[in-house]
Design an enzyme around this catalytic site. Sequence first.
Site, PDB file in Angstrom:
ATOM      1  N   CYS A  43     -88.872  13.945  60.999  1.00  0.00           N
ATOM      2  CA  CYS A  43     -90.031  13.241  61.557  1.00  0.00           C
ATOM      3  C   CYS A  43     -89.613  12.331  62.714  1.00  0.00           C
ATOM      4  CB  CYS A  43     -90.713  12.444  60.452  1.00  0.00           C
ATOM      5  SG  CYS A  43     -92.068  11.447  61.030  1.00  0.00           S
ATOM      6  N   CYS A  48     -92.468  14.654  64.240  1.00  0.00           N
ATOM      7  CA  CYS A  48     -93.684  13.889  64.548  1.00  0.00           C
ATOM      8  C   CYS A  48     -93.524  12.910  65.712  1.00  0.00           C
ATOM      9  CB  CYS A  48     -94.133  13.060  63.349  1.00  0.00           C
ATOM     10  SG  CYS A  48     -93.688  13.718  61.738  1.00  0.00           S
ATOM     11  N   LYS A  51     -92.396  14.336  69.220  1.00  0.00           N
ATOM     12  CA  LYS A  51     -93.494  15.232  69.597  1.00  0.00           C
ATOM     13  C   LYS A  51     -94.701  14.446  70.098  1.00  0.00           C
ATOM     14  CE  LYS A  51     -96.540  16.091  66.817  1.00  0.00           C
ATOM     15  NZ  LYS A  51     -96.878  16.795  65.616  1.00  0.00           N
ATOM     16  N   TYR A 177     -99.205  24.924  63.922  1.00  0.00           N
ATOM     17  CA  TYR A 177     -99.524  23.727  64.704  1.00  0.00           C
ATOM     18  C   TYR A 177     -98.420  23.353  65.678  1.00  0.00           C
ATOM     19  CZ  TYR A 177     -96.679  20.520  61.842  1.00  0.00           C
ATOM     20  OH  TYR A 177     -95.644  19.851  61.224  1.00  0.00           O
ATOM     21  N   GLU A 181     -99.128  22.780  69.553  1.00  0.00           N
ATOM     22  CA  GLU A 181     -98.898  21.459  70.158  1.00  0.00           C
ATOM     23  C   GLU A 181     -97.976  21.569  71.371  1.00  0.00           C
ATOM     24  OE1 GLU A 181     -99.532  18.595  66.261  1.00  0.00           O
ATOM     25  OE2 GLU A 181     -97.507  19.255  66.717  1.00  0.00           O
ATOM     26  N   HIS A 435    -121.835   2.848  68.077  1.00  0.00           N
ATOM     27  CA  HIS A 435    -122.358   3.439  69.304  1.00  0.00           C
ATOM     28  C   HIS A 435    -121.760   2.778  70.528  1.00  0.00           C
ATOM     29  CE1 HIS A 435    -125.273   5.701  71.580  1.00  0.00           C
ATOM     30  NE2 HIS A 435    -125.566   4.612  72.259  1.00  0.00           N
ATOM     31  N   GLU A 440    -119.673   8.689  65.673  1.00  0.00           N
ATOM     32  CA  GLU A 440    -120.997   8.426  65.076  1.00  0.00           C
ATOM     33  C   GLU A 440    -121.737   9.720  64.782  1.00  0.00           C
ATOM     34  OE1 GLU A 440    -124.006   6.481  67.575  1.00  0.00           O
ATOM     35  OE2 GLU A 440    -122.919   7.111  69.354  1.00  0.00           O
TER      36      GLU A 440
END
Length: 450
Positions: A43, A48, A51, A177, A181, A435, A440
């Site tokens: 990681c 992670c 990356k 993934y 990525e 908002h 939302e």
Amino acid sequence: MSKYDFDLFVIGAGSGGVRASRISAGYGARVAVAEASYLGGTCVNLGCVPKKLMVYASSFSAAATDAAGFGWTVPAPTFDWPIFIANKDREIERLNGIYRRLLEDSGVRIVEGRARLLDRNTVEVNGERFTTERVLIATGGRPFIPPIPGAELGITSDQVFHLEKQPKKIAIMGGGYIAVEFAGIFNGLGTEVMLNYRGPLFLRGFDDDLRSTLAEEMTKRGIDLRFNSLVERIECTGDKYAVTLNSGEVIETDELLCAIGRVPNTAGLGLEEIGVDLTERGAVVVDENLESSVSGVYAIGDCIDRVALTPVALAEGMAIAERLYNDNPTVVDYTNIPSAVFSQPNIGTVGLTEADARKDGFDVEIYRSTFRPMVHTMSGRNEKTMMKLVVDRKTDRVLGVHMVGPDAGEIIQGMAVALKAGATKATFDSTIGIHPTAAEEFVTMRTPVE
Ligand SMILES: Cc1cc2nc3c(=O)[nH]c(=O)nc-3n(C[C@H](O)[C@H](O)[C@H](O)COP(=O)(O)OP(=O)(O)OC[C@H]3O[C@@H](n4cnc5c(N)ncnc54)[C@H](O)[C@@H]3O)c2cc1C
């Protein structure tokens, strides 16, 4: 006084191993952790963290283009690969130092070197033997190299973080993934990208609307996506590579990145020799308490091949410490694990896909909204956000929440809490939105599309 040198000997100081070590030591256990490479594991060093730093680096080119619609004049940006790599390496080194301090401050003994089990209570590192009451295998995974001619000419994600120069052109093999990525990363940095995946659409296992929306958006950004496309052979042609596809087409490229999957990193540990059961892929077989077929030998993280994500390895490491050294039997709950794909735009997802919900026999209601994100109404970028809720018609429970769009990874974390709490569609409807945001939309979708 125990007859062993340690109460717990952890092999691998990655996400899971570090967590289990330091929490167990915090509860009073005498702990050692062996690490053959860098503290922090995949990681921090090869996954992670670097990356995501590359994702950030690559996103500035689109931001510079998008700024024009807001009145900015930005000269054509240029990217300096060596500067980025040096800065990234400095940050990773800083993190390695933090991991060292975390372990040392908790009283964990760090043993540098490759560990091997001699028996269930003896670990050998660099010829030195340590005895221990319990062993925890936390050795992670490694990239799988395809058995095709010339595969050794390609690079894997382990090498991509240390390339000396930025390729002008890259071919990527894979549809998971990591492949997706890196396609986005290199595209954003200005490299010409082709992605080859053997199936009809990448990101198998993700919701189909996520997969198709992302494929459209990546194509719009100029990535050459080739589905049902297999790399058959790689040859060196001077300083470039010739990649032969199953269509017969030969592609010339500066680099070929193999990202076709990862396998558990358990070879050479002495596991089979002491009777630890492994799966065909080499994963340590563990029960619900993460204990292997040999009593006192436990395993967590990518080497057990359950859910290969850092937060899952952390949860498993925590469960080990709680159960063994805090008298708090803890079982990891693998349901509703949220995840993100740091593609451009991002994917965020939690819960059941529409296909899985139907397969599991739910009578589902689908809510879906596709719109142009506000920023692109002025940037002029032709990009769509897609948001989707999978709801059980019978109980009104929200079974899955899926999104492709800016900040999807950030947005879905909160949705995961709602799913964990058993939120119904009525709960979503009664929640007041923020908002103006994209998020939302998750609490304002009123009419099912299916
Ligand atoms: C390119 C890439 C991107 C990723 N991105 C993400 C992401 O965005 N989000 C996410 O959640 N996950 C991501 N992951 C997955 C994540 O990195 C892993 O799930 C996580 O690191 C697993 O932790 P672990 O403790 O099981 O193993 P690791 O972190 O792999 O640690 C294992 C450690 O054991 C050491 N070791 C192995 N054998 C021995 C031995 N015999 N003796 C001593 N030490 C040994 C290794 O050197 C390594 O340091 C990514 C992975 C990759 C490859």
